[in-house]
Scaffold this motif. Structure first.
Motif, PDB file in Angstrom:
ATOM      1  N   THR A 176       0.811  -1.231   0.000  1.00  0.00           N
ATOM      2  CA  THR A 176       0.000   0.000   0.000  1.00  0.00           C
ATOM      3  C   THR A 176       0.835   1.267   0.000  1.00  0.00           C
ATOM      4  N   GLY A 177       2.096   1.176   0.405  1.00  0.00           N
ATOM      5  CA  GLY A 177       2.927   2.389   0.530  1.00  0.00           C
ATOM      6  C   GLY A 177       2.701   3.138   1.826  1.00  0.00           C
ATOM      7  N   VAL A 178       1.808   2.629   2.697  1.00  0.00           N
ATOM      8  CA  VAL A 178       1.584   3.280   3.999  1.00  0.00           C
ATOM      9  C   VAL A 178       2.776   2.975   4.905  1.00  0.00           C
ATOM     10  N   LYS A 179       3.239   3.992   5.652  1.00  0.00           N
ATOM     11  CA  LYS A 179       4.453   3.828   6.456  1.00  0.00           C
ATOM     12  C   LYS A 179       4.155   3.944   7.941  1.00  0.00           C
ATOM     13  N   LEU A 180       5.143   3.486   8.718  1.00  0.00           N
ATOM     14  CA  LEU A 180       4.995   3.531  10.177  1.00  0.00           C
ATOM     15  C   LEU A 180       5.546   4.856  10.713  1.00  0.00           C
ATOM     16  N   LEU A 181       4.687   5.648  11.365  1.00  0.00           N
ATOM     17  CA  LEU A 181       5.162   6.910  11.968  1.00  0.00           C
ATOM     18  C   LEU A 181       5.936   6.600  13.241  1.00  0.00           C
ATOM     19  N   TRP A 182       5.332   5.787  14.114  1.00  0.00           N
ATOM     20  CA  TRP A 182       6.062   5.319  15.291  1.00  0.00           C
ATOM     21  C   TRP A 182       5.436   4.077  15.879  1.00  0.00           C
ATOM     22  N   GLY A 183       6.286   3.337  16.583  1.00  0.00           N
ATOM     23  CA  GLY A 183       5.821   2.188  17.345  1.00  0.00           C
ATOM     24  C   GLY A 183       6.032   2.468  18.820  1.00  0.00           C
ATOM     25  N   THR A 184       5.452   1.625  19.667  1.00  0.00           N
ATOM     26  CA  THR A 184       5.648   1.761  21.109  1.00  0.00           C
ATOM     27  C   THR A 184       5.293   0.435  21.777  1.00  0.00           C
ATOM     28  N   ALA A 185       5.621   0.348  23.068  1.00  0.00           N
ATOM     29  CA  ALA A 185       5.287  -0.857  23.831  1.00  0.00           C
ATOM     30  C   ALA A 185       4.186  -0.527  24.826  1.00  0.00           C
ATOM     31  N   ASN A 186       3.242  -1.419  24.954  1.00  0.00           N
ATOM     32  CA  ASN A 186       2.208  -1.255  25.985  1.00  0.00           C
ATOM     33  C   ASN A 186       2.775  -1.790  27.300  1.00  0.00           C
ATOM     34  N   LEU A 187       3.168  -0.876  28.188  1.00  0.00           N
ATOM     35  CA  LEU A 187       3.743  -1.253  29.490  1.00  0.00           C
ATOM     36  C   LEU A 187       2.797  -0.832  30.608  1.00  0.00           C
ATOM     37  N   PHE A 188       1.486  -0.932  30.313  1.00  0.00           N
ATOM     38  CA  PHE A 188       0.531  -0.439  31.316  1.00  0.00           C
ATOM     39  C   PHE A 188      -0.747  -1.253  31.449  1.00  0.00           C
ATOM     40  N   SER A 189      -1.038  -2.168  30.507  1.00  0.00           N
ATOM     41  CA  SER A 189      -2.318  -2.901  30.595  1.00  0.00           C
ATOM     42  C   SER A 189      -2.211  -4.160  31.453  1.00  0.00           C
ATOM     43  N   HIS A 190      -1.154  -4.937  31.271  1.00  0.00           N
ATOM     44  CA  HIS A 190      -1.013  -6.204  31.997  1.00  0.00           C
ATOM     45  C   HIS A 190      -0.855  -5.958  33.508  1.00  0.00           C
ATOM     46  N   ARG A 191      -1.362  -6.876  34.323  1.00  0.00           N
ATOM     47  CA  ARG A 191      -1.332  -6.662  35.777  1.00  0.00           C
ATOM     48  C   ARG A 191       0.082  -6.584  36.338  1.00  0.00           C
ATOM     49  N   ARG A 192       1.057  -7.172  35.610  1.00  0.00           N
ATOM     50  CA  ARG A 192       2.432  -7.097  36.126  1.00  0.00           C
ATOM     51  C   ARG A 192       2.910  -5.647  36.214  1.00  0.00           C
TER      52      ARG A 192
END
Ligand code: XUL
Ligand code: CO
Length: 437
Positions: free
Chosen positions: A133-149
């Motif tokens: 599609t030519g669509v690009k990634l602006l940014w990625g990140t990690a979810n460090l807040f949903s899991h109970r740990r």
């Protein structure tokens, strides 16, 4: 490939007179504003979490929204269908970028190894769809807040084992962001804050958070990831007090811990207002300190004190945001990411289109207006005139650090009472209204 948004064609620009709710009235991707096209200026991104994973749940009830791509009992099949739906949506909307958290795109497995294998599988699909599609990634990140740990934070957790888990997760998130050619990587301090100081060692937690960031910088360099790192300030929610309160607090933190060369800010409009600032204030602080990076475009509700993440439709706010951004030379690696969600009653797939079309049209108008404001130099000239005393020999002497308190006293004794000048606020507000019409 299955179609997840049937009956909706590629959204076209039809101009301000159009009555078609599924057309752009102002956003015309290839139209030039100054020396760049609208698409090059605005760099719109769709966020994965709200747009594809958000189903309208709130503290009083579960989701209200049913999506075709969720209709399987196998979580990996759901993940694959969602990714296909996402790229269909990006393409039909005509945005150039997307953003994701690791856990948005692939569900956690039984352990880290299985989780990472699942991620690899989905990332391979995302890579294929990006190329198609030519669509690009602006940014990625990690979810460090949903899991109970992570209930007591990730980089600020009292347990080094949780700190380690979070580090392992960021390591992988950096790898996949790099693999997908991400232009950046965001650190939003999910639960990095506290509920009560009765159980919190603030100094130690901040020291740990800095270590965490240093490790991420080192790993970024090791794998050759050239994307920009961003911190996303937010004053509260989920914790009562978030350490990354606002751009100024983040800047102080980065300076203290020797991290300032490695980060810019990702400013979110609704986070700015939660901090008691305007969107413009946060951006202006970044401009003044070489921290302008990226934007999470949304808005809050002035009557509610939480992160409502509504789509940005307030033209004034967007104009003032674009006015700062353009004065700062525009985006380099960043973009306008719609970190926004449709309301709980907006249950139809087409509501996702209305929401994004509205946000894109609002920013397109804001871009044109801000561009005119800058071309005319109306406000810049006023400010220049207001501060012109500092260009006098006496003003320069102070600015250059060549004057003492004795010099100031001598000047005052000689010249007497200073002249006062009007700030002309009402006149300037009227002028602004002339632009916004
Ligand atoms: C939370 C928020 C996040 C970040 C990415 O308020 O804005 O979605 O943008 O983690
Ligand atoms: Co955000």
């Amino acid at each position: 490939m299955a179609e997840f948004f049937p009956g909706i064609d590629k959204i076209k620009y039809e101009g301000p007179e159009s009555k078609n709710p599924l057309a752009f009235k102002h956003y015309n991707a290839d139209e030039k504003v100054g020396n760049k096209t609208m698409a090059q200026h605005l760099r719109f991104a769709v966020c994965y979490w709200h747009t594809f994973k958000g189903l309208g749940s709130d503290p009083f009830g579960p989701g209200t929204i049913i999506r075709e791509y969720n209709k399987s009992n196998d979580p990996m099949t759901v993940a694959e269908m969602t990714m296909e739906a996402a790229f269909e949506f990006f393409t039909k909307l005509g945005v150039s970028f997307w953003c994701f958290h690791d856990r948005d795109i692939a569900p956690e497995g039984e352990n880290l190894k299985e989780t990472n294998e699942r991620l690899d599988k989905i990332v391979a699909l995302a890579d294929r769809l990006q190329k198609q599609t030519g669509v690009k990634l602006l940014w990625g990140t990690a979810n460090l807040f949903s899991h109970r740990r992570y209930m007591a934070g990730a980089g600020t957790n009292p347990s080094p084992a949780v700190f380690a888990y979070a580090g392992a997760q960021v390591k992988k998130a950096l790898e996949i962001t790099h693999a997908l050619g991400g232009a950046g990587y965001v650190f939003w301090g999910g639960r990095e804050g506290y509920e009560t100081l009765l159980n919190t060692d603030m100094k130690r937690e901040l020291d740990h958070l800095a270590r965490f960031f240093h490790m991420a910088v080192e790993y970024k360099q090791k794998i050759g990831f050239k994307g920009q790192f961003y911190i996303e300030p937010k004053p509260k929610e989920p914790t009562k007090h978030q350490y990354d309160f606002d751009a100024a607090a983040c800047y102080a933190f980065l300076q203290k811990y020797g991290l300032v060369d490695h980060f810019k800010m990702n400013i979110e409009a609704n986070h700015a207002t939660l901090a008691g600032h305007t969107f413009q204030h946060e951006l202006e602080f970044c401009l003044a300190n070489d921290l302008l990076g990226s934007i999470d475009a949304n808005r809050g509700d002035p009557l509610l004190g939480w992160d409502t993440d509504q789509f940005p439709t307030d033209l004034y706010d967007c104009v003032m945001g674009m006015y700062v951004l353009l004065r700062g030379g525009g985006f380099k690696t960043g973009g306008l990411n719609f970190d926004a969600k449709v309301r709980r009653q907006s249950v139809d797939p087409e509501d996702l289109f209305h929401a994004h079309i509205g946000g894109m049209d609002t920013f397109a108008r804001a871009l044109k207006i801000a561009h005119r404001m800058i071309a005319d130099q109306t406000f810049e000239n006023f400010i220049k005139e207001r501060y012109k005393g500092w260009d006098s020999p006496f003003g320069k002497q102070i600015e250059q650090g060549k004057a003492t308190l004795e010099d100031l006293e001598a000047h005052t004794l000689e010249h007497g009472e200073p002249a006062v000048q009007s700030g002309r606020q009402e006149m300037l507000e009227n002028l602004l209204n002339d632009y916004i019409r």
